[in-house]
Motif scaffolding. Structure first.
Motif, PDB file in Angstrom:
ATOM      1  N   GLU A  13      70.885  65.409  83.207  1.00  0.00           N
ATOM      2  CA  GLU A  13      69.837  65.506  82.186  1.00  0.00           C
ATOM      3  C   GLU A  13      69.435  64.125  81.689  1.00  0.00           C
ATOM      4  OE1 GLU A  13      69.682  67.461  77.803  1.00  0.00           O
ATOM      5  OE2 GLU A  13      69.958  68.859  79.473  1.00  0.00           O
ATOM      6  N   SER A  68      65.509  63.375  82.083  1.00  0.00           N
ATOM      7  CA  SER A  68      64.822  63.575  80.792  1.00  0.00           C
ATOM      8  C   SER A  68      63.656  62.605  80.580  1.00  0.00           C
ATOM      9  CB  SER A  68      65.831  63.471  79.640  1.00  0.00           C
ATOM     10  OG  SER A  68      66.491  62.219  79.646  1.00  0.00           O
ATOM     11  N   PHE A  96      61.486  61.840  82.622  1.00  0.00           N
ATOM     12  CA  PHE A  96      60.364  62.376  83.397  1.00  0.00           C
ATOM     13  C   PHE A  96      60.018  63.803  82.984  1.00  0.00           C
ATOM     14  CE2 PHE A  96      62.924  59.471  85.971  1.00  0.00           C
ATOM     15  CZ  PHE A  96      61.984  58.495  86.289  1.00  0.00           C
ATOM     16  N   GLY A  97      60.564  64.242  81.876  1.00  0.00           N
ATOM     17  CA  GLY A  97      60.286  65.584  81.382  1.00  0.00           C
ATOM     18  C   GLY A  97      61.155  66.671  81.983  1.00  0.00           C
ATOM     19  N   GLY A  98      62.182  66.315  82.724  1.00  0.00           N
ATOM     20  CA  GLY A  98      63.055  67.309  83.322  1.00  0.00           C
ATOM     21  C   GLY A  98      64.227  67.636  82.426  1.00  0.00           C
ATOM     22  N   HIS A  99      64.997  68.613  82.860  1.00  0.00           N
ATOM     23  CA  HIS A  99      66.187  69.006  82.105  1.00  0.00           C
ATOM     24  C   HIS A  99      67.237  69.523  83.073  1.00  0.00           C
ATOM     25  CE1 HIS A  99      65.180  73.283  82.631  1.00  0.00           C
ATOM     26  NE2 HIS A  99      63.929  72.904  82.436  1.00  0.00           N
TER      27      HIS A  99
END
Length: 308
Positions: free
Chosen positions: A164, A168, A170-173
């Motif tokens: 994460e 994170s 790059f907008g990911g989780h």
């Protein structure tokens, strides 16, 4: 001028006479009967294989035909097909079987996709010294404990973990715990078992074939698809046998990173331990065994078993 005296005659070497012992007679007899010699040589490992593997499978099948007394909790050795019918017709077991097979197939496909370029670089591009380093790097994860690697991925995939932290920005989780985490962890665990057979298969592909394909106008993708892939297909299937079978019978990874999901191995573990229902656990264990036998029978004609 004095005349030299003739040299004394050299004594003859005495050839020792071999005694006709029982061991020597047996050795001579076996040298004249190679088939009997081979049978005696294989008798011990075949006996051990039959005792440990075949007898264990037979005991598993017999146990699946027993029942558990609902009052005493003791195993009743009365033969019945109730456990096998319940496993084949129960919606829970059908759902878990489909989930287990789906996870095993996804893990196998992911490992093959990752292993192909790595094995090709190792076999056809890297220098001999780099090849040795890469082989050691591939084998190094196998030296670590299975539990250590599984718990390491639990830490990586946890909320606020390394994964994460990396995605994170790059907008990911993180996927958290569940089937995606199980597939990722199993793909990592069994990847070396897929790379090595494919690497061995690629090493047997002559470089002259690749050069001839290029000389005849074949591009990179055409050469890989029409020349390389048909020759290494048995090696690919051999690697898939490892990843598919190991994923099919796994239950520890699902307990660590799978969340509330269950696979066939979890049902076997639960019925052996908490439920104390060994006959039902044996009936469930027959499902992955039958699936593996069917898979091996399907790929036997491809020559993949020769690459194991």
């Amino acid at each position: 001028m004095p005349v030299d005296a003739p040299a004394p005659p050299t004594p003859r070497a005495v050839v020792p006479q071999h005694r006709r012992t029982i061991a020597r007679r047996g050795s001579v007899f076996l040298s004249r009967h190679p088939r009997l010699r081979l049978s005696l040589l294989l008798s011990a490992p075949l006996f051990w294989l039959g005792l440990v593997y075949v007898a264990a499978l037979a005991a598993l099948l017999i146990t699946a035909l027993w029942t558990v007394d609902s009052f005493t909790g003791q195993i009743s050795q009365t033969w019945t097909l109730d456990n096998i019918v319940a496993v084949l017709t129960g919606s829970l077991y059908q759902t878990v079987t489909l989930r287990t097979v789906g996870v095993a197939l996804l893990v196998t496909i992911i490992d093959i996709v990752i292993a192909l370029p790595i094995a090709f670089y190792m076999a056809k591009v890297a220098s001999p010294s780099a090849q040795r380093i890469l082989v050691i790097a591939i084998l190094m994860p196998l030296w670590a404990s299975y539990l250590v690697k599984a718990y390491a991925w639990r830490s990586v995939l946890s909320q606020g973990g390394i994964f994460e932290w990396l995605v994170s920005p790059f907008g990911g989780h993180s996927p958290g715990y569940g089937l995606p985490a199980t597939i990722i962890t199993l793909s990592y665990l069994w990847l070396p078992y897929v790379i090595l057979p494919i690497y061995a298969g690629l090493e047997r592909v002559p470089d002259s074939l690749l050069e001839a394909s290029g000389d005849l106008g074949g591009g990179t993708w055409a050469t890989l698809r029409l020349v390389v892939l048909p020759m290494i297909w048995p090696a690919i299937i051999a690697g898939s046998i490892f990843s598919f079978s190991l994923s099919l019978g796994d239950y520890i990874t699902v307990n660590i990173v799978g969340g509330a999901n269950q696979m066939l191995g979890n049902l076997v573990y639960t019925n052996v331990g908490a439920a104390n229902n060994l006959p039902l656990a044996a009936a469930i264990a027959l499902i992955p065994i039958l699936i593996i036998f069917a898979y091996l029978a399907a790929v036997r004609r491809t020559g993949a078993l020769n690459n194991l």
